[in-house]
Enzyme design. Structure first.
Site, mmCIF file in Angstrom:
data_model
loop_
_atom_site.group_PDB
_atom_site.id
_atom_site.type_symbol
_atom_site.label_atom_id
_atom_site.label_comp_id
_atom_site.label_asym_id
_atom_site.label_seq_id
_atom_site.Cartn_x
_atom_site.Cartn_y
_atom_site.Cartn_z
ATOM 1 C CB SER A 23 6.103 -14.150 -0.274
ATOM 2 O OG SER A 23 7.148 -14.869 0.353
ATOM 3 C CG ASN A 110 9.106 -16.038 12.162
ATOM 4 O OD1 ASN A 110 8.752 -16.307 11.022
ATOM 5 N ND2 ASN A 110 8.566 -16.588 13.227
ATOM 6 C CB THR A 155 -5.300 33.142 -0.272
ATOM 7 O OG1 THR A 155 -6.098 34.307 -0.490
ATOM 8 C CG2 THR A 155 -3.922 33.569 0.217
ATOM 9 C CG HIS A 156 -9.646 31.738 -0.352
ATOM 10 N ND1 HIS A 156 -10.338 30.963 0.552
ATOM 11 C CD2 HIS A 156 -8.982 32.666 0.386
ATOM 12 C CE1 HIS A 156 -10.128 31.417 1.781
ATOM 13 N NE2 HIS A 156 -9.294 32.442 1.703
ATOM 14 C CB SER A 277 -5.327 14.854 -28.056
ATOM 15 O OG SER A 277 -6.525 14.406 -28.647
ATOM 16 C CE LYS A 283 -6.214 18.897 -24.598
ATOM 17 N NZ LYS A 283 -7.208 17.844 -24.386
ATOM 18 C CG ASN A 285 -3.356 16.423 -23.179
ATOM 19 O OD1 ASN A 285 -3.872 17.543 -23.266
ATOM 20 N ND2 ASN A 285 -3.808 15.370 -23.840
ATOM 21 C CD GLU A 290 -3.561 15.339 -16.913
ATOM 22 O OE1 GLU A 290 -4.743 15.005 -16.986
ATOM 23 O OE2 GLU A 290 -2.880 15.600 -17.916
ATOM 24 C CE1 TYR A 317 6.160 -13.171 9.326
ATOM 25 C CE2 TYR A 317 5.105 -15.306 9.566
ATOM 26 C CZ TYR A 317 5.529 -14.264 8.769
ATOM 27 O OH TYR A 317 5.321 -14.315 7.407
ATOM 28 C CD GLN A 322 4.049 -14.443 2.198
ATOM 29 O OE1 GLN A 322 4.837 -15.195 2.761
ATOM 30 N NE2 GLN A 322 3.146 -14.883 1.346
ATOM 31 C CE LYS A 325 8.600 -9.847 3.004
ATOM 32 N NZ LYS A 325 7.367 -10.002 3.776
HETATM 33 N N1 ARG Z 1 7.524 -15.057 3.281
HETATM 34 C C1 ARG Z 1 7.416 -14.760 4.658
HETATM 35 C C2 ARG Z 1 7.126 -13.269 4.870
HETATM 36 O O1 ARG Z 1 7.277 -12.530 3.949
HETATM 37 C C3 ARG Z 1 8.709 -15.103 5.350
HETATM 38 C C4 ARG Z 1 8.563 -15.474 6.768
HETATM 39 C C5 ARG Z 1 7.899 -16.763 6.901
HETATM 40 N N2 ARG Z 1 7.851 -17.214 8.247
HETATM 41 C C6 ARG Z 1 6.988 -18.140 8.641
HETATM 42 N N3 ARG Z 1 7.060 -18.484 9.865
HETATM 43 N N4 ARG Z 1 6.147 -18.682 7.818
HETATM 44 O O2 ARG Z 1 6.723 -12.821 5.901
#
Ligand code: ARG
Length: 459
Positions: A23, A110, A155-156, A277, A283, A285, A290, A317, A322, A325
């Site tokens: 990660s 964790n 409205t509408h 454009s 144009k 835009n 958008e 966990y 992971q 993120k």
């Molecule tokens: N990269 C992991 C995550 O984002 C970190 C935690 C990893 N923990 C584990 N027991 N493998 O969740």
């Protein structure tokens, strides 16, 4: 790269699995929170005499050096490591030797990752709050100049009643204010310290969770170690707050797009916030609006990603987590971009007041006022409504507007009409009379503006 768990394993990870598992490409942005958390942890370990004072000093010095070197560009976060946590620990051990290996006492990745993410999202929340404030200030600024700028309210998408541009903008002001409050409220649950939950069951070491809580700026402590490492509600809350804010920005963008079309021509976007454009020379835009509208989809998608990722997970966990993120980072990055772009767009746009006023003159948006006039003369509203409906129909057939109809004509529909009907249906009067709290009258809208300004002052 040597794995943290290599003792139990006889074979290294296959290259593709290694990449699949990692990660670091996206969690490296939490390096500073990771180091901040480790410094707090190691300080507590030394205070509780779980590690020595000398080791603590070495570790902190090493961690601070790593941070400095990352920030100066001298140390590049290498993708060879699995995640930011193993990178920092690995780099630390490279620099200070065995003492570095004591950092992870009474801790697991964790609780570490839960900690880092909370700290990182706290920083992001603060930024988002400032950006919402900027956006609010920009629409307040425009609203203040347009408390008497009459436009049709819809409205509408049909012309309905007279409002002002300031009144319309302040509707968005209220939405964004609620968004701001939602982000502030979510902080209560975000600022809960999971550190000390360890892998899932707490630890046999005599740690002091109150101490790390204080140093890290948390307001509370997770009271169950299993929940401490499994809880991602704070991510969901932020993602859903981002989705709601994006929905508001998207509705606003939709109106901007309509308003700057030739069909409306209520505003003109500044050249610095519009695009042309490649083929049609005429144009201009509204790409910014958008894109905000378009990007709302991905922010909703991020929220669904998170909900779906979490829904089947047994405690505690699981590696699925992971995946939180990339989704939350994308969601908040997108929201921040959209807030910035929208603020610039609003700050520079030109309000075409005459066109708004002209649109307000058509569409019978004073018909309700005409009915109210008859009610004030003693007629029940339903009857008044019927009569004015017939008048509108007559006007449409004869290409007239209510202001142009002669008094004789009016009286042919009801004897109750007198000369003062023209005053009652004059657009400015229709507007000025809507003094109910929250209504369109300039005085009411000024109060709405004050309300928002007052709220922003609290920060
Ligand atoms: N990269 C992991 C995550 O984002 C970190 C935690 C990893 N923990 C584990 N027991 N493998 O969740």
């Amino acid at each position: 790269m040597e794995k943290l768990w290599k003792g139990r394993f006889k074979k290294p990870l296959q290259e593709e699995i290694n990449e699949f598992n990692a990660s670091i490409a996206f969690d490296k942005r939490m390096y500073s929170e990771d180091i901040f958390g480790s410094v707090a942890h190691v300080t507590m370990l030394a205070e509780e005499e779980i590690i020595s004072f000398q080791d603590k000093e070495l570790i902190i010095e090493g961690l601070e050096g790593i941070k400095k070197d990352i920030e100066s560009g001298e140390l590049v976060i290498s993708d060879d490591y699995e995640d930011i946590h193993s990178f920092v620990e690995g780099e630390l051990t490279k620099r200070i030797g065995d003492a570095g290996k004591r950092l992870h006492t009474a801790r697991s990745r964790n609780d570490q990752v839960a900690l880092d993410l909370r700290l990182y999202l706290k920083k992001e929340t603060d930024e988002i709050l400032l950006l919402i404030k900027d956006f609010l200030e920009s629409i307040v600024e425009v609203a203040e100049k347009n408390t008497s700028t009459i436009m049709p309210g819809y409205t509408h998408l049909q012309r309905a009643q007279p409002i002002t541009f300031g009144h319309h903008l302040m509707a968005y002001g209220m939405m964004l204010l609620r968004d701001k409050e939602r982000f502030e409220d979510a902080e209560k649950r975000l600022l809960v310290n999971p550190l000390g939950s360890c892998a899932l069951a707490g630890t046999t070491f005599n740690i002091n969770r109150e101490a790390t809580t204080k140093v890290l700026g948390f307001k509370g402590i997770s009271e169950n170690s299993i929940d401490g490492v499994s809880d991602r509600d704070f991510v969901l809350e932020l993602a859903s707050n981002a989705a709601i804010t994006m929905m508001h920005l998207s509705r606003f963008s939709e109106e901007i797009i309509l308003w700057c079309s030739w069909e409306y021509r209520f505003i003109e976007l500044d050249d610095s916030c519009s695009t042309g454009s490649s083929i049609m020379p005429q144009k201009k835009n509204p790409d910014v609006a958008e894109l905000v509208r378009g990007k709302t989809g991905r922010v909703y998608g991020d929220l669904i990603t998170l909900f779906t990722m979490l829904k089947g997970l047994p405690l505690a966990y699981n590696k699925d987590m992971q995946e939180d993120k990339e989704a939350i980072f994308d969601s908040i990055d997108t929201l921040k971009q959209c807030l910035k772009a929208s603020t610039l767009m609003v700050r520079t746009m030109k309000v075409l007041k005459d066109n708004m006023r002209e649109a307000a003159a058509k569409g019978f948006i004073n018909a309700t006022d005409c009915a109210d006039y008859l009610v004030n003369k003693g007629l029940p509203f339903r009857k008044a409504y019927m009569i004015v409906g017939e008048i509108v129909s007559y006007c449409l057939e004869n290409q007239l507007i209510l202001e142009e109809l002669s008094l004789d004509n009016y009286r042919s529909f009801s004897e109750l009409f007198q000369e003062d009907v023209y005053k009652a249906i004059a657009m400015e009067n229709c507007l000025n009379k809507r003094i109910s709290r929250g209504g369109s009258a300039p005085a009411s809208v000024k109060k709405q503006i004050e309300y928002i300004k007052e709220k922003l002052k609290d920060d």
